[in-house]
Design a protein around this motif. Structure first.
Motif, PDB file in Angstrom:
ATOM      1  N   ALA A 169       0.785  -1.092  -0.096  1.00 38.15           N
ATOM      2  CA  ALA A 169       0.301   0.223   0.195  1.00 38.15           C
ATOM      3  C   ALA A 169       0.685   1.215   0.015  1.00 38.15           C
ATOM      4  O   ALA A 169       0.590   2.353  -1.031  1.00 38.15           O
ATOM      5  CB  ALA A 169      -0.773   0.154   1.214  1.00 38.15           C
ATOM      6  N   LEU A 170       1.347   1.368   0.744  1.00 36.76           N
ATOM      7  CA  LEU A 170       2.691   2.115   1.245  1.00 36.76           C
ATOM      8  C   LEU A 170       3.784   2.230   0.222  1.00 36.76           C
ATOM      9  O   LEU A 170       3.752   3.309  -0.927  1.00 36.76           O
ATOM     10  CB  LEU A 170       3.661   2.041   2.628  1.00 36.76           C
ATOM     11  N   PHE A 171       4.153   1.772  -0.775  1.00 39.05           N
ATOM     12  CA  PHE A 171       4.876   1.204  -2.113  1.00 39.05           C
ATOM     13  C   PHE A 171       4.235   2.290  -3.252  1.00 39.05           C
ATOM     14  O   PHE A 171       4.833   2.880  -3.301  1.00 39.05           O
ATOM     15  CB  PHE A 171       5.043  -0.024  -2.701  1.00 39.05           C
ATOM     16  N   PHE A 172       2.869   2.475  -4.045  1.00 40.77           N
ATOM     17  CA  PHE A 172       2.475   2.129  -4.643  1.00 40.77           C
ATOM     18  C   PHE A 172       1.695   4.038  -3.927  1.00 40.77           C
ATOM     19  O   PHE A 172       1.633   5.221  -5.039  1.00 40.77           O
ATOM     20  CB  PHE A 172       1.237   1.339  -4.983  1.00 40.77           C
ATOM     21  N   ALA A 173       1.385   3.847  -2.349  1.00 42.57           N
ATOM     22  CA  ALA A 173       0.902   5.284  -2.700  1.00 42.57           C
ATOM     23  C   ALA A 173       2.165   6.433  -1.921  1.00 42.57           C
ATOM     24  O   ALA A 173       2.087   7.491  -2.553  1.00 42.57           O
ATOM     25  CB  ALA A 173       0.367   4.909  -1.416  1.00 42.57           C
ATOM     26  N   ASN A 174       3.243   6.146  -2.178  1.00 41.22           N
ATOM     27  CA  ASN A 174       4.479   6.991  -2.384  1.00 41.22           C
ATOM     28  C   ASN A 174       4.735   7.338  -3.947  1.00 41.22           C
ATOM     29  O   ASN A 174       5.100   8.470  -3.871  1.00 41.22           O
ATOM     30  CB  ASN A 174       5.551   6.583  -1.154  1.00 41.22           C
ATOM     31  N   ILE A 175       3.816   6.616  -4.760  1.00 39.74           N
ATOM     32  CA  ILE A 175       4.411   7.485  -5.627  1.00 39.74           C
ATOM     33  C   ILE A 175       3.458   8.319  -6.088  1.00 39.74           C
ATOM     34  O   ILE A 175       3.571   9.327  -7.169  1.00 39.74           O
ATOM     35  CB  ILE A 175       4.085   6.150  -6.928  1.00 39.74           C
ATOM     36  N   VAL A 176       2.207   8.334  -5.752  1.00 47.74           N
ATOM     37  CA  VAL A 176       1.030   9.208  -6.480  1.00 47.74           C
ATOM     38  C   VAL A 176       0.765  10.202  -5.513  1.00 47.74           C
ATOM     39  O   VAL A 176       0.719  11.490  -6.207  1.00 47.74           O
ATOM     40  CB  VAL A 176      -0.141   7.744  -6.429  1.00 47.74           C
ATOM     41  N   GLU A 177       1.328   9.897  -4.256  1.00 51.05           N
ATOM     42  CA  GLU A 177       1.100  10.992  -3.553  1.00 51.05           C
ATOM     43  C   GLU A 177       2.464  10.775  -2.785  1.00 51.05           C
ATOM     44  O   GLU A 177       2.087  10.599  -1.026  1.00 51.05           O
ATOM     45  CB  GLU A 177      -0.446  10.916  -2.203  1.00 51.05           C
ATOM     46  N   PRO A 178       3.386  11.455  -2.681  1.00 51.73           N
ATOM     47  CA  PRO A 178       4.485  10.629  -1.938  1.00 51.73           C
ATOM     48  C   PRO A 178       4.753  11.840  -0.886  1.00 51.73           C
ATOM     49  O   PRO A 178       3.962  12.539  -0.136  1.00 51.73           O
ATOM     50  CB  PRO A 178       5.871  11.690  -3.068  1.00 51.73           C
ATOM     51  N   PHE A 179       5.420  10.958   0.183  1.00 51.77           N
ATOM     52  CA  PHE A 179       5.342  10.999   1.881  1.00 51.77           C
ATOM     53  C   PHE A 179       6.561  11.154   1.850  1.00 51.77           C
ATOM     54  O   PHE A 179       7.173  11.789   3.086  1.00 51.77           O
ATOM     55  CB  PHE A 179       4.568   9.669   2.788  1.00 51.77           C
ATOM     56  N   SER A 180       7.655  10.777   1.728  1.00 51.67           N
ATOM     57  CA  SER A 180       9.001  10.264   2.062  1.00 51.67           C
ATOM     58  C   SER A 180      10.096  11.571   2.737  1.00 51.67           C
ATOM     59  O   SER A 180      10.457  11.427   3.654  1.00 51.67           O
ATOM     60  CB  SER A 180       9.645   9.653   0.982  1.00 51.67           C
ATOM     61  N   SER A 181       9.288  12.730   1.655  1.00 52.36           N
ATOM     62  CA  SER A 181      10.191  13.817   2.471  1.00 52.36           C
ATOM     63  C   SER A 181       9.183  15.151   2.951  1.00 52.36           C
ATOM     64  O   SER A 181       9.229  15.693   4.261  1.00 52.36           O
ATOM     65  CB  SER A 181      10.031  14.798   1.299  1.00 52.36           C
ATOM     66  N   THR A 182       8.082  14.526   3.688  1.00 52.16           N
ATOM     67  CA  THR A 182       7.312  15.330   4.710  1.00 52.16           C
ATOM     68  C   THR A 182       6.864  13.818   6.128  1.00 52.16           C
ATOM     69  O   THR A 182       6.657  15.192   7.430  1.00 52.16           O
ATOM     70  CB  THR A 182       6.037  15.326   3.963  1.00 52.16           C
ATOM     71  N   HIS A 183       6.738  13.129   6.262  1.00 50.89           N
ATOM     72  CA  HIS A 183       6.453  12.287   6.885  1.00 50.89           C
ATOM     73  C   HIS A 183       8.081  11.434   7.842  1.00 50.89           C
ATOM     74  O   HIS A 183       7.804  10.344   7.064  1.00 50.89           O
ATOM     75  CB  HIS A 183       5.224  11.369   6.953  1.00 50.89           C
ATOM     76  N   PRO A 184       8.642  11.774   8.049  1.00 49.27           N
ATOM     77  CA  PRO A 184      10.008  11.074   8.701  1.00 49.27           C
ATOM     78  C   PRO A 184       9.403   9.609   9.531  1.00 49.27           C
ATOM     79  O   PRO A 184      10.260   8.673   8.820  1.00 49.27           O
ATOM     80  CB  PRO A 184      10.509  11.951   9.804  1.00 49.27           C
ATOM     81  N   ASN A 185       8.423   9.865  10.183  1.00 52.48           N
ATOM     82  CA  ASN A 185       8.536   8.275  10.725  1.00 52.48           C
ATOM     83  C   ASN A 185       7.455   7.250  10.024  1.00 52.48           C
ATOM     84  O   ASN A 185       8.263   5.909  10.137  1.00 52.48           O
ATOM     85  CB  ASN A 185       7.487   8.214  12.045  1.00 52.48           C
ATOM     86  N   LEU A 186       7.254   7.769   9.298  1.00 48.76           N
ATOM     87  CA  LEU A 186       6.545   7.578   8.400  1.00 48.76           C
ATOM     88  C   LEU A 186       7.121   6.761   7.318  1.00 48.76           C
ATOM     89  O   LEU A 186       7.507   5.536   6.409  1.00 48.76           O
ATOM     90  CB  LEU A 186       5.250   7.573   7.242  1.00 48.76           C
ATOM     91  N   ALA A 187       8.335   7.090   6.900  1.00 45.63           N
ATOM     92  CA  ALA A 187       9.369   7.423   5.577  1.00 45.63           C
ATOM     93  C   ALA A 187      10.528   6.465   6.403  1.00 45.63           C
ATOM     94  O   ALA A 187      10.955   5.299   5.362  1.00 45.63           O
ATOM     95  CB  ALA A 187      10.163   8.339   4.932  1.00 45.63           C
TER      96      ALA A 187
END
Length: 224
Positions: A169-187
């Motif tokens: 879920a997170l793999f594909f979600a990070n492509i369409v609505e990126p979170f890596s640079s905004t949510h450090p714990n999630l990333a």
């Protein structure tokens, strides 16, 4: 072979079940279903009339098991491995089921809505629905960010059913609505999921099919 999994290597919900199988080294046969092919789709409807994948077929027990969470629980019950994916403690097990549903309903489903909209003809787009899906993802990200502030895995101290749901879920979600640079714990949690050998195997098998993904241009180079 007793177990057969009907799947497509690019389908995120199929990845969830593959993770469970690979975590425990459970022997099974992959049967790829091409739902875009009328003949193949018609044959598959004889297995599961709803026409959704994945579906597990257990010949030894004459059972056909649909729905990802039910498949994983079925495997846990009848084909347990060395790494239980459902915690023994009842309260923690209930939490695992909750977060399994959370990742399915509030990450997988809105992500898929965004992806499917790109496949529609020009006169068939749903901008309002896509905007709502993105808002749902952003809400989910905030909740996961808070939850993962003091956790390694989604529930308890071990990789579980909930993490099987989270990874694709997170793999594909990070492509369409990126979170890596905004949510450090999630990333950071996502990177731990990526490091699991089971998930690396899933992604390796999916890689030849990534050109079919509608948002391929947004995928990180390390995955291509």
């Amino acid at each position: 072979m007793s177990l057969a999994l009907y799947l497509h290597p690019l389908a995120s919900f199929c990845h969830k079940v593959l993770l469970a199988l690979y975590e425990n080294g459970t022997p099974f046969e992959s049967r790829i279903v091409d739902l875009m092919n009328d003949e193949a789709s018609a044959r598959y409807l004889n297995i599961w009339q709803v026409g959704k994948i994945p579906v597990l077929r257990d010949e030894s027990r004459n059972q056909t098991i649909p729905e990802t969470s039910i498949i994983i629980e079925y495997l846990e019950q009848h084909y347990p491995g060395s790494r239980p994916l459902l915690p023994k403690d009842e309260a923690v097990r209930l939490d695992a089921r909750l977060w399994d549903r959370f990742f399915d309903l509030y990450v997988q489903v809105p992500m898929q809505k965004i992806v499917i909209d790109r496949l529609r003809p020009e006169d068939g787009h749903d901008p309002l629905g896509v905007a709502e899906a993105r808002d749902t993802l952003k809400t989910a990200y905030r909740m996961i960010e808070q939850r993962m502030s003091d956790k390694v895995w989604a529930v308890g101290e071990s990789f579980s059913l909930a993490d099987c749901a989270a990874a694709p879920a997170l793999f594909f979600a990070n492509i369409v609505e990126p979170f890596s640079s905004t949510h450090p714990n999630l990333a950071a949690y996502f990177e731990r999921l990526l490091a699991r050998p089971s998930f690396q195997r899933v992604l390796t098998e999916a890689r030849p099919y990534f050109p079919m993904f509608p948002y391929r241009e947004a995928m990180q180079a390390r995955f291509l």
